[in-house]
Design a protein around this motif. Structure first.
Motif, PDB file in Angstrom:
ATOM      1  N   GLY A 146      64.217 -16.456   5.724  1.00 57.32           N
ATOM      2  CA  GLY A 146      64.988 -17.516   6.348  1.00 57.32           C
ATOM      3  C   GLY A 146      66.436 -17.477   5.896  1.00 57.32           C
ATOM      4  O   GLY A 146      66.958 -16.449   5.468  1.00 57.32           O
ATOM      5  N   GLU A 147      67.085 -18.623   5.956  1.00 56.25           N
ATOM      6  CA  GLU A 147      68.514 -18.685   5.651  1.00 56.25           C
ATOM      7  C   GLU A 147      68.819 -18.837   4.160  1.00 56.25           C
ATOM      8  O   GLU A 147      69.900 -18.455   3.719  1.00 56.25           O
ATOM      9  N   ASP A 148      67.886 -19.379   3.390  1.00 51.69           N
ATOM     10  CA  ASP A 148      68.245 -19.700   2.000  1.00 51.69           C
ATOM     11  C   ASP A 148      67.146 -19.415   0.995  1.00 51.69           C
ATOM     12  O   ASP A 148      67.092 -20.032  -0.068  1.00 51.69           O
ATOM     13  N   LYS A 149      66.251 -18.484   1.298  1.00 48.07           N
ATOM     14  CA  LYS A 149      65.182 -18.152   0.357  1.00 48.07           C
ATOM     15  C   LYS A 149      65.196 -16.653   0.073  1.00 48.07           C
ATOM     16  O   LYS A 149      65.453 -15.826   0.939  1.00 48.07           O
ATOM     17  N   LEU A 150      64.895 -16.328  -1.195  1.00 47.12           N
ATOM     18  CA  LEU A 150      64.743 -14.939  -1.599  1.00 47.12           C
ATOM     19  C   LEU A 150      63.386 -14.786  -2.265  1.00 47.12           C
ATOM     20  O   LEU A 150      63.005 -15.591  -3.114  1.00 47.12           O
ATOM     21  N   ASN A 175      53.688 -10.791  -9.719  1.00 46.05           N
ATOM     22  CA  ASN A 175      53.377 -11.717  -8.648  1.00 46.05           C
ATOM     23  C   ASN A 175      54.662 -12.025  -7.888  1.00 46.05           C
ATOM     24  O   ASN A 175      55.778 -11.854  -8.394  1.00 46.05           O
ATOM     25  N   ILE A 176      54.495 -12.496  -6.670  1.00 45.94           N
ATOM     26  CA  ILE A 176      55.640 -12.755  -5.804  1.00 45.94           C
ATOM     27  C   ILE A 176      56.084 -14.204  -5.952  1.00 45.94           C
ATOM     28  O   ILE A 176      55.271 -15.129  -5.833  1.00 45.94           O
ATOM     29  N   TYR A 177      57.359 -14.389  -6.210  1.00 47.02           N
ATOM     30  CA  TYR A 177      57.968 -15.711  -6.349  1.00 47.02           C
ATOM     31  C   TYR A 177      59.014 -15.900  -5.258  1.00 47.02           C
ATOM     32  O   TYR A 177      59.511 -14.935  -4.670  1.00 47.02           O
ATOM     33  N   SER A 178      59.377 -17.144  -5.026  1.00 48.58           N
ATOM     34  CA  SER A 178      60.497 -17.459  -4.153  1.00 48.58           C
ATOM     35  C   SER A 178      61.548 -18.212  -4.956  1.00 48.58           C
ATOM     36  O   SER A 178      61.234 -18.889  -5.941  1.00 48.58           O
ATOM     37  N   ALA A 179      62.796 -18.081  -4.537  1.00 55.57           N
ATOM     38  CA  ALA A 179      63.893 -18.824  -5.148  1.00 55.57           C
ATOM     39  C   ALA A 179      64.838 -19.265  -4.045  1.00 55.57           C
ATOM     40  O   ALA A 179      64.933 -18.622  -2.992  1.00 55.57           O
ATOM     41  N   THR A 180      65.542 -20.364  -4.286  1.00 54.64           N
ATOM     42  CA  THR A 180      66.517 -20.871  -3.328  1.00 54.64           C
ATOM     43  C   THR A 180      67.873 -20.223  -3.591  1.00 54.64           C
ATOM     44  O   THR A 180      68.331 -20.158  -4.732  1.00 54.64           O
ATOM     45  N   GLY A 186      73.935 -17.671  -6.018  1.00 53.50           N
ATOM     46  CA  GLY A 186      73.048 -17.853  -7.158  1.00 53.50           C
ATOM     47  C   GLY A 186      71.615 -18.091  -6.708  1.00 53.50           C
ATOM     48  O   GLY A 186      71.338 -18.333  -5.531  1.00 53.50           O
ATOM     49  N   LEU A 187      70.691 -18.033  -7.642  1.00 53.29           N
ATOM     50  CA  LEU A 187      69.271 -18.259  -7.363  1.00 53.29           C
ATOM     51  C   LEU A 187      68.755 -19.371  -8.255  1.00 53.29           C
ATOM     52  O   LEU A 187      68.930 -19.339  -9.478  1.00 53.29           O
ATOM     53  N   VAL A 188      68.116 -20.371  -7.641  1.00 52.26           N
ATOM     54  CA  VAL A 188      67.600 -21.516  -8.378  1.00 52.26           C
ATOM     55  C   VAL A 188      66.200 -21.850  -7.874  1.00 52.26           C
ATOM     56  O   VAL A 188      65.738 -21.334  -6.859  1.00 52.26           O
ATOM     57  N   ILE A 378      70.919  -6.699   1.265  1.00 50.29           N
ATOM     58  CA  ILE A 378      72.160  -7.411   1.552  1.00 50.29           C
ATOM     59  C   ILE A 378      72.015  -8.226   2.821  1.00 50.29           C
ATOM     60  O   ILE A 378      71.363  -7.810   3.783  1.00 50.29           O
ATOM     61  N   ASN A 379      72.612  -9.417   2.817  1.00 50.28           N
ATOM     62  CA  ASN A 379      72.686 -10.281   3.988  1.00 50.28           C
ATOM     63  C   ASN A 379      74.024  -9.999   4.672  1.00 50.28           C
ATOM     64  O   ASN A 379      75.091 -10.316   4.145  1.00 50.28           O
ATOM     65  N   ARG A 380      73.977  -9.398   5.865  1.00 48.68           N
ATOM     66  CA  ARG A 380      75.196  -8.982   6.540  1.00 48.68           C
ATOM     67  C   ARG A 380      76.031 -10.157   7.044  1.00 48.68           C
ATOM     68  O   ARG A 380      77.209 -10.005   7.361  1.00 48.68           O
ATOM     69  N   GLU A 381      75.474 -11.357   7.109  1.00 44.25           N
ATOM     70  CA  GLU A 381      76.243 -12.503   7.586  1.00 44.25           C
ATOM     71  C   GLU A 381      77.284 -12.951   6.567  1.00 44.25           C
ATOM     72  O   GLU A 381      78.340 -13.437   6.932  1.00 44.25           O
ATOM     73  N   ASN A 382      76.980 -12.793   5.271  1.00 45.83           N
ATOM     74  CA  ASN A 382      77.937 -13.219   4.246  1.00 45.83           C
ATOM     75  C   ASN A 382      78.267 -12.118   3.239  1.00 45.83           C
ATOM     76  O   ASN A 382      79.005 -12.358   2.281  1.00 45.83           O
ATOM     77  N   GLN A 383      77.729 -10.915   3.451  1.00 44.21           N
ATOM     78  CA  GLN A 383      77.987  -9.754   2.589  1.00 44.21           C
ATOM     79  C   GLN A 383      77.505  -9.969   1.149  1.00 44.21           C
ATOM     80  O   GLN A 383      77.999  -9.320   0.226  1.00 44.21           O
ATOM     81  N   LYS A 384      76.581 -10.891   0.958  1.00 42.28           N
ATOM     82  CA  LYS A 384      76.012 -11.121  -0.372  1.00 42.28           C
ATOM     83  C   LYS A 384      74.610 -10.541  -0.430  1.00 42.28           C
ATOM     84  O   LYS A 384      73.904 -10.483   0.579  1.00 42.28           O
TER      85      LYS A 384
END
Length: 637
Positions: A146-150, A175-180, A186-188, A378-384
């Protein structure tokens, strides 16, 4: 005693228990009477766990022995020399490898004077960002959700039941985790992923389809939560699984069938093409232990993977290629220790040239180091984006911002071109504007045809676009462009017609002010029921043809003239005809034509077209002919 210790070490090695094997072989080596085989396997035990400096020590001792050394150890020794930044010495050892194997000598490419300048060209493009969710355990991987999860993998324990360790590197299973993802990259808020995708065995490197409904991920070979083993050896192979997002959880785990998975080799680290039509993955099939190559297959409508093929030698080397990722533009990123680089695994980017051959470039410093750098995304929308590295000891996540794109020395964008000509004479049309819109119909830019009616421009790959061709006096033409691949060429030369001409039954007809479109378009008459003003269903199809013409010709307006038959009082018929005109205008306006372009007028029974006047007996069909509407062309000033 020595033989028993060697036997025990060999058993651990054959079980891929490299931590234990390394300890046992080291005890033997420290006694001072180790064989070439012990040095080789001792080096391997560290090599396979990416402890290259320790592996270098024992491979160097192997090279000092007088035994017949297998060719692959020259290659591994060269790799470990590279991680120690002994590049020239690595090239010398690699030359021996090619000499022993008879393969085409490519050792010169490993000389620092031949690859360092190329790496320098790509360097300085990244700003690294702090990632605070790293722990004392390992974290790696970068899958956007999605837009804000890794999504990422970690070996940190989340509960008391997740304490089992694997024998390969003596670490807890992943194990697989998610972060915002925060706005600054940053990742939180890290948390373990809900559903059935995690168990007490390895799970890592997921990738999710664009619709967010399907996940492919790497997992241990397990069935019914019991660790699977191969039949030949007690080996746990990795496989690729698929999960479905149902009720906010990942459920219905499926193992991808052969030829993706097998009980005789490992497959993992899935990645998806930008259009979700191809699955890239890594496998060690047909390879020496520890090495892997990148494969790709087509995702079929039957929910399978077909046409699996090995990527070419410009991607896959004698070393290890792993962790593929394809960005929104279709550029392939992967990690390799077989291409010239700064350390162990370096991250590379690849794009096909006009001949369909991948060109591979090292991403340069920042992302790459003298250690293992991998799992780039990489997210091509913001180059991050994010990558993983063991440069600080453990595998950790690193965030980055790309300041400038990778340079392939050729433009990877697809090209659209064409020639605009008069639909009748064939003469070129100069000055046609081609407006380019994105998938949300936001205007991106525009271009003009030259004096020869020609145009050419590039668009972003793997994105939907809409082109609008327009020039005063000509009918606008809209063309939808599907996702195009990198360097794909598409020729589009739509016919543009004079706004005052129409094609009726394959005959060109000129429109003039005052013409009735009912006659020009050869429409079925727009009739009304007796004493009624509702648009008949049978008439809507004819009205839609008029709407289409008006929408395509903005310089034409319309006056709707409505009429009644002679029956009934004159004043009633006048009122009824105005209602019919209003109903017709309303239909056309609701269909999208600007209301200022359409007017209506009622004439009652004042303009009958046959003999059916008051007092004359006529059939219903004859009366119906008078209950009509006319559509009179008015040119906009």
């Amino acid at each position: 005693m020595q033989n028993k210790r060697l036997q025990k070490a060999n058993e651990a090695y054959n079980q891929f228990a490299f931590v234990e094997a390394g300890k046992l072989y080291k005890r033997i080596a420290n006694k001072g009477n180790a064989s070439a085989n012990v040095y080789a396997r001792l080096g391997d035990s560290y090599y396979y766990n990416s402890n290259y400096l320790e592996a270098l020590k024992w491979y160097a001792k192997l090279m000092e022995t007088r035994g017949d050394i297998a060719p692959e150890y020259y290659f591994r020794y060269a790799q470990t020399l590279k991680t120690a930044e002994k590049y020239s010495e690595a090239a010398t050892i690699l030359k021996k490898y090619y000499l022993k194997t008879g393969k085409r000598d490519m050792s010169d490419s490993w000389l620092p004077e031949n690859f360092m300048s190329k790496i320098k060209e790509q360097s300085g493009r990244y700003t690294l960002n702090n990632v605070t969710i790293n722990s004392s355990s390992s974290e790696f991987g970068a899958a956007f959700w999605g837009e804000d999860k890794l999504l990422y993998a970690t070996s940190k324990n989340s509960s008391s039941v997740l304490t089992q360790k694997n024998s390969w590197d003596n670490r807890s299973y992943f194990n697989i985790y998610s972060a915002t993802i925060t706005p600054d990259g940053g990742l939180v808020k890290p948390k373990i992923l809900k559903g059935d995708v995690n168990s007490k065995f390895h799970h890592s490197t997921p990738v999710i389809t664009k619709d967010g409904k399907t996940m492919y991920f790497t997992g241990s070979n397990y069935m019914a939560k019991k660790l699977g083993r191969s039949k030949k050896l007690e080996i746990n192979y990795l496989k690729i699984y698929k999960a479905h997002y149902i009720d906010n959880q990942w459920k219905n785990i499926e193992e991808l069938p052969y030829p993706v998975n097998s009980d005789g080799f490992s497959s993992g680290h899935p990645a998806l093409s930008p259009d979700d039509k191809e699955l890239y993955f890594v496998s060690d099939r047909n390879n020496e232990m520890g090495n892997s190559d990148i494969y790709v297959g087509s995702i079929t409508e039957a929910d399978g993977i077909s046409d699996i093929r090995l990527l070419g030698s410009e991607i896959n080397t004698l070393g290890r290629e792993t962790y593929p990722f394809i960005d929104a533009s279709g550029t392939l990123y992967f990690s390799s220790n077989g291409h010239p680089g700064l350390g162990g695994l370096d991250v590379f980017a690849a794009a096909k040239d006009e001949e369909g051959i991948y060109k591979v470039v090292n991403l340069g410093d920042g992302v790459n180091s003298a250690y293992d750098d991998f799992a780039y995304g990489i997210n091509r929308e913001n180059q991050k984006g994010y990558f993983s590295s063991n440069r600080e000891g453990n595998d950790d996540l690193y965030g980055f911002t790309e300041k400038s794109p990778v340079n392939f020395s050729f433009d990877i964008k697809p090209t659209i071109s064409g020639t605009m000509k008069d639909s009748i004479t064939g003469a070129p049309i100069a000055g046609v504007t081609i407006e380019v819109y994105d998938s949300e119909f936001n205007k991106i830019t525009s271009y003009l045809t030259d004096n020869e009616g020609k145009y050419s421009f590039s668009i972003e790959p793997f994105q939907k676009h809409t082109l609008v061709y327009k020039k005063v006096g000509l009918i606008e033409e809209t063309v939808s462009i599907p996702m195009l691949q990198q360097l794909e060429k598409r020729v589009i030369s739509p016919d543009l017609y004079d706004e005052m001409e129409i094609n009726v039954a394959n005959v060109r007809v000129r429109l003039n002010e005052g013409d009735d479109l009912t006659k020009k378009l050869k429409l079925e008459p727009i009739y009304f029921d007796y004493e009624g003003f509702q648009i008949r269903e049978s008439s809507k199809e004819e009205l839609d043809k008029i709407v289409k013409l008006l929408l395509a010709r903005p310089n034409i307006s319309l006056r709707v003239n409505s009429h009644t038959d002679s029956r009934g009082r004159d004043e009633f018929n006048m009122r009824l005809s105005k209602q019919r005109a209003a109903a017709t205008v309303e239909y056309i306006v609701k269909a999208g034509v600007a209301k200022e372009r359409v007017t209506g007028e009622g004439f009652g029974e004042t303009m009958l077209i046959n003999h059916c006047i008051n007092g004359v007996k006529c059939s219903e069909k004859d009366h119906e002919l008078n209950r009509r509407s006319e559509f009179i062309i008015i040119f906009n000033k």
